[in-house]
Design an enzyme around this catalytic site. Structure first.
Site, PDB file in Angstrom:
ATOM      1  N   ARG A 187      11.932  -5.285   4.464  1.00  0.00           N
ATOM      2  CA  ARG A 187      11.451  -4.058   4.494  1.00  0.00           C
ATOM      3  C   ARG A 187      12.374  -3.227   5.321  1.00  0.00           C
ATOM      4  NH1 ARG A 187       5.659  -1.928   5.697  1.00  0.00           N
ATOM      5  NH2 ARG A 187       5.623  -3.089   7.251  1.00  0.00           N
ATOM      6  N   ARG A 201      -9.162   0.448   9.054  1.00  0.00           N
ATOM      7  CA  ARG A 201      -8.763  -0.958   9.211  1.00  0.00           C
ATOM      8  C   ARG A 201     -10.005  -1.836  10.020  1.00  0.00           C
ATOM      9  NH1 ARG A 201      -2.738   0.167   9.007  1.00  0.00           N
ATOM     10  NH2 ARG A 201      -1.816  -1.809   8.894  1.00  0.00           N
ATOM     11  N   ARG A 226      11.794  -1.782  10.869  1.00  0.00           N
ATOM     12  CA  ARG A 226      10.605  -1.404  11.933  1.00  0.00           C
ATOM     13  C   ARG A 226      10.693  -2.717  12.955  1.00  0.00           C
ATOM     14  NH1 ARG A 226       5.220   0.081   8.825  1.00  0.00           N
ATOM     15  NH2 ARG A 226       4.374  -1.273  10.350  1.00  0.00           N
ATOM     16  N   LYS A 231       0.997  -1.191   0.150  1.00  0.00           N
ATOM     17  CA  LYS A 231       0.039  -0.004  -0.089  1.00  0.00           C
ATOM     18  C   LYS A 231       0.939   1.176  -0.017  1.00  0.00           C
ATOM     19  CE  LYS A 231      -1.897  -1.095   4.140  1.00  0.00           C
ATOM     20  NZ  LYS A 231      -1.235  -2.235   4.248  1.00  0.00           N
ATOM     21  N   ARG A 284       0.013  -9.550  13.171  1.00  0.00           N
ATOM     22  CA  ARG A 284      -0.461  -8.649  12.365  1.00  0.00           C
ATOM     23  C   ARG A 284      -1.589  -9.158  11.335  1.00  0.00           C
ATOM     24  NH1 ARG A 284       4.604  -5.280  11.060  1.00  0.00           N
ATOM     25  NH2 ARG A 284       3.177  -4.126   9.510  1.00  0.00           N
TER      26      ARG A 284
HETATM   27  P1  ADP Z   1       2.531  -1.695   3.046  1.00  0.00           P
HETATM   28  O1  ADP Z   1       2.364  -0.232   3.113  1.00  0.00           O
HETATM   29  O2  ADP Z   1       1.144  -2.272   2.585  1.00  0.00           O
HETATM   30  O3  ADP Z   1       2.530  -2.425   4.579  1.00  0.00           O
HETATM   31  P2  ADP Z   1       4.839  -1.433   2.020  1.00  0.00           P
HETATM   32  O4  ADP Z   1       4.373  -0.551   0.550  1.00  0.00           O
HETATM   33  O5  ADP Z   1       5.443  -0.996   2.625  1.00  0.00           O
HETATM   34  O6  ADP Z   1       3.484  -2.314   2.260  1.00  0.00           O
HETATM   35  O7  ADP Z   1       5.495  -2.851   1.263  1.00  0.00           O
HETATM   36  C1  ADP Z   1       6.146  -3.769   2.025  1.00  0.00           C
HETATM   37  C2  ADP Z   1       7.595  -4.175   1.802  1.00  0.00           C
HETATM   38  O8  ADP Z   1       7.556  -5.056   0.434  1.00  0.00           O
HETATM   39  C3  ADP Z   1       8.393  -2.847   1.276  1.00  0.00           C
HETATM   40  O9  ADP Z   1       9.593  -3.399   1.661  1.00  0.00           O
HETATM   41  C4  ADP Z   1       8.480  -2.841   0.032  1.00  0.00           C
HETATM   42  O10 ADP Z   1       9.561  -2.316  -0.564  1.00  0.00           O
HETATM   43  C5  ADP Z   1       8.168  -4.157  -0.486  1.00  0.00           C
HETATM   44  N1  ADP Z   1       7.223  -4.124  -1.736  1.00  0.00           N
HETATM   45  C6  ADP Z   1       6.258  -3.430  -2.069  1.00  0.00           C
HETATM   46  N2  ADP Z   1       5.746  -4.049  -3.174  1.00  0.00           N
HETATM   47  C7  ADP Z   1       6.328  -5.013  -3.700  1.00  0.00           C
HETATM   48  C8  ADP Z   1       6.283  -5.838  -4.780  1.00  0.00           C
HETATM   49  N3  ADP Z   1       5.308  -5.741  -5.495  1.00  0.00           N
HETATM   50  N4  ADP Z   1       7.341  -7.018  -5.104  1.00  0.00           N
HETATM   51  C9  ADP Z   1       8.143  -7.102  -3.883  1.00  0.00           C
HETATM   52  N5  ADP Z   1       8.259  -6.267  -2.706  1.00  0.00           N
HETATM   53  C10 ADP Z   1       7.559  -5.220  -2.693  1.00  0.00           C
HETATM   54  P1  ADP Z   2       1.219  -1.964   7.823  1.00  0.00           P
HETATM   55  O1  ADP Z   2       0.915  -1.379   6.429  1.00  0.00           O
HETATM   56  O2  ADP Z   2       2.799  -2.652   7.608  1.00  0.00           O
HETATM   57  O3  ADP Z   2       0.440  -2.783   8.397  1.00  0.00           O
HETATM   58  P2  ADP Z   2       1.168   0.498   9.326  1.00  0.00           P
HETATM   59  O4  ADP Z   2       2.488   1.417   9.080  1.00  0.00           O
HETATM   60  O5  ADP Z   2      -0.045   0.756   8.341  1.00  0.00           O
HETATM   61  O6  ADP Z   2       1.700  -1.103   9.028  1.00  0.00           O
HETATM   62  O7  ADP Z   2       0.505   0.196  10.781  1.00  0.00           O
HETATM   63  C1  ADP Z   2       1.693  -0.138  11.748  1.00  0.00           C
HETATM   64  C2  ADP Z   2       0.489  -0.237  13.010  1.00  0.00           C
HETATM   65  O8  ADP Z   2       0.088   1.065  13.381  1.00  0.00           O
HETATM   66  C3  ADP Z   2      -0.456  -1.014  12.892  1.00  0.00           C
HETATM   67  O9  ADP Z   2      -0.166  -2.430  13.334  1.00  0.00           O
HETATM   68  C4  ADP Z   2      -1.261  -0.756  14.269  1.00  0.00           C
HETATM   69  O10 ADP Z   2      -0.696  -0.926  15.632  1.00  0.00           O
HETATM   70  C5  ADP Z   2      -0.908   0.943  14.040  1.00  0.00           C
HETATM   71  N1  ADP Z   2      -2.244   1.496  13.109  1.00  0.00           N
HETATM   72  C6  ADP Z   2      -1.858   2.096  12.014  1.00  0.00           C
HETATM   73  N2  ADP Z   2      -3.096   2.313  11.362  1.00  0.00           N
HETATM   74  C7  ADP Z   2      -4.213   1.888  11.873  1.00  0.00           C
HETATM   75  C8  ADP Z   2      -5.535   2.116  11.964  1.00  0.00           C
HETATM   76  N3  ADP Z   2      -6.282   2.540  11.075  1.00  0.00           N
HETATM   77  N4  ADP Z   2      -6.116   1.454  13.038  1.00  0.00           N
HETATM   78  C9  ADP Z   2      -5.466   1.176  14.089  1.00  0.00           C
HETATM   79  N5  ADP Z   2      -4.374   1.128  14.233  1.00  0.00           N
HETATM   80  C10 ADP Z   2      -3.581   1.507  13.240  1.00  0.00           C
END
Ligand code: ADP
Ligand code: ADP
Ligand code: ZN
Length: 210
Positions: A123, A88, A156, A13, A167
């Site tokens: 990541r 979420r 992270r 995302k 998660r």
């Molecule tokens: P989210 O915001 O949904 O948690 P991220 O955009 O941070 O996910 O992506 C999670 C990890 O995977 C990051 O290290 C990112 O660089 C990598 N990533 C994102 N898209 C892809 C993909 N299509 N293929 C492989 N790795 C990816």
């Molecule tokens: P990812 O996309 O990799 O799951 P985020 O950076 O979006 O990670 O979120 C990291 C953490 O922040 C979540 O595991 C949660 O603890 C908190 N968080 C983020 N967005 C929300 C939300 N909309 N509602 C509740 N908790 C959230």
């Protein structure tokens, strides 16, 4: 354009939000980044969120709804925004509806759990601007340094495999039902999140314009 990006943690995302933000010139609003910023600054919000985040749990609805309301009221969100990581839960989606926000599209990135666990271990995120990288799939120009702002890249704490498993459990239980919620509005678009990043960006742009 007012968008929501849905998907499991690590589905891509944030990565896609950065591309959409550049192309459409609208801000990306990442609740995760906002909470991490609050944590870094040791604000009341940050302190409240820390234990939930570290355990891979969601921060309570009323806390995140509060920060989103304030953020979307900002002038830079008037022409649109990309919600990355919000809503979420169903109550969060209902709160957004109550705010009177008319969404254009909800894009869901589908990635199976097994692929997520492998992806998260590589990541790396920028400690200053929140941009996301990968040791293999999205390498910065210079190892360990953010392309955008030059700050150091860090891993992270909640990307540890045990926390990622929790998660994912929380995602399936509390967030996945949002797919049905938005399917009913006719605005949901599904994108296969398992391709390479460039292919996903292409599919995402196509989904936004259909
Ligand atoms: P989210 O915001 O949904 O948690 P991220 O955009 O941070 O996910 O992506 C999670 C990890 O995977 C990051 O290290 C990112 O660089 C990598 N990533 C994102 N898209 C892809 C993909 N299509 N293929 C492989 N790795 C990816
Ligand atoms: P990812 O996309 O990799 O799951 P985020 O950076 O979006 O990670 O979120 C990291 C953490 O922040 C979540 O595991 C949660 O603890 C908190 N968080 C983020 N967005 C929300 C939300 N909309 N509602 C509740 N908790 C959230
Ligand atoms: Zn940066």
């Amino acid at each position: 354009m007012k968008l929501i990006l849905l998907g499991a943690p690590g589905a891509g995302k944030g990565t896609q939000a950065e591309f959409i933000s550049e192309k459409y010139n609208i801000p990306m609003v990442s609740t995760g980044n906002m909470i991490r910023e609050a944590l870094k600054n040791e604000t009341e919000l940050g302190l409240k969120a820390k234990s939930f985040m570290d355990a891979g749990q969601l921060v309570p609805d009323e806390v995140v709804i509060g920060i989103i309301k304030e953020r979307l009221d900002n002038e830079d969100c008037k022409n649109g925004f990309i919600l990355d990581g919000f809503p979420r839960t169903i109550p969060q989606a209902e709160a957004l509806d109550k705010m009177g926000i008319e969404l254009d599209k909800v894009v869901d990135f589908e990635v199976p759990d097994e692929a997520i666990i492998a992806r998260m271990s590589g990541r790396r995120v920028c400690g200053a601007c929140g941009s996301s990288y990968h040791t293999q799939f999205k390498r910065p120009e210079k190892d360990g340094v953010c392309d955008k702002c030059g700050a150091e890249l860090v891993q992270r704490k909640d990307d540890h495999p045990d926390t990622v498993k929790e998660r994912l459990r929380v995602y399936h239980e509390q967030t996945e039902p949002l797919k049905d919620y938005y399917a009913k509005t006719g605005k949901l678009r599904i994108v296969d999140g398992q391709n390479d990043i460039a292919a996903i960006t292409k599919a995402t742009f196509a989904a936004l314009e259909d």
